[in-house]
Design a protein around this motif. Structure first.
Motif, PDB file in Angstrom:
ATOM      1  N   GLU A 128       0.843  -1.262   0.029  1.00 38.79           N
ATOM      2  CA  GLU A 128      -0.007  -0.150   0.094  1.00 38.79           C
ATOM      3  C   GLU A 128       0.877   1.373  -0.031  1.00 38.79           C
ATOM      4  O   GLU A 128       0.454   2.342  -0.361  1.00 38.79           O
ATOM      5  CB  GLU A 128      -0.914   0.121   1.387  1.00 38.79           C
ATOM      6  N   ILE A 129       2.219   1.224   0.494  1.00 41.09           N
ATOM      7  CA  ILE A 129       2.828   2.381   0.553  1.00 41.09           C
ATOM      8  C   ILE A 129       4.178   2.233  -0.211  1.00 41.09           C
ATOM      9  O   ILE A 129       5.005   1.413  -0.125  1.00 41.09           O
ATOM     10  CB  ILE A 129       3.359   2.485   2.028  1.00 41.09           C
ATOM     11  N   PRO A 130       4.182   3.064  -1.211  1.00 34.34           N
ATOM     12  CA  PRO A 130       5.430   3.033  -2.007  1.00 34.34           C
ATOM     13  C   PRO A 130       6.797   3.559  -1.181  1.00 34.34           C
ATOM     14  O   PRO A 130       6.509   4.456  -0.199  1.00 34.34           O
ATOM     15  CB  PRO A 130       5.334   4.177  -3.056  1.00 34.34           C
ATOM     16  N   GLY A 131       7.852   3.057  -1.428  1.00 34.40           N
ATOM     17  CA  GLY A 131       9.077   3.393  -0.550  1.00 34.40           C
ATOM     18  C   GLY A 131       9.413   2.373   0.386  1.00 34.40           C
ATOM     19  O   GLY A 131      10.634   2.376   0.631  1.00 34.40           O
ATOM     20  N   ILE A 132       8.639   1.480   0.403  1.00 33.45           N
ATOM     21  CA  ILE A 132       8.973   0.395   1.330  1.00 33.45           C
ATOM     22  C   ILE A 132       9.801  -0.790   0.648  1.00 33.45           C
ATOM     23  O   ILE A 132       9.250  -1.299  -0.258  1.00 33.45           O
ATOM     24  CB  ILE A 132       7.915  -0.341   2.121  1.00 33.45           C
TER      25      ILE A 132
END
Length: 104
Positions: free
Chosen positions: A37-41
């Motif tokens: 759900e979260i870009p950058g991980i």
């Protein structure tokens, strides 16, 4: 920091003694959805304490997220999906510990 260094975000959870197993399992499952759900991980892993030393001070669950930059980590912290997840923890979480570090 070295050019190959990565940022680790380590989260430790201690659950309330009376926390139902299904509530704890829901926390683990919901945390595991954040990388989609979260870009950058860049990476995500988790596990439960298996140390024989008895020094975990009540912390049983460890979650490690990897980020390429402070900006990616900072975006994760304020992301609505992360904020929603944090909002669900009150019913079963006793306490948490968070440490961020750049790998050496």
């Amino acid at each position: 920091m070295p050019a190959t260094s990565t940022l680790r975000h380590v989260v430790l959870f201690s659950f309330k003694d009376d926390a139902p197993a299904d509530a704890v399992n829901a926390v683990v499952s919901d945390f595991g959805k954040l990388p989609q759900e979260i870009p950058g991980i860049a990476a995500y892993e988790w596990g439960t304490n298996v140390s024989p030393e008895g020094l975990n001070n009540g912390f049983t669950h460890c979650f490690t997220l990897t980020f390429a930059s402070d900006e990616d980590r900072d975006a994760y912290l304020v992301h609505p999906a992360h904020q929603r997840f944090v909002g669900t923890l009150g019913s079963c979480l006793e306490r948490s510990l968070v440490i961020d570090y750049w790998t050496q």
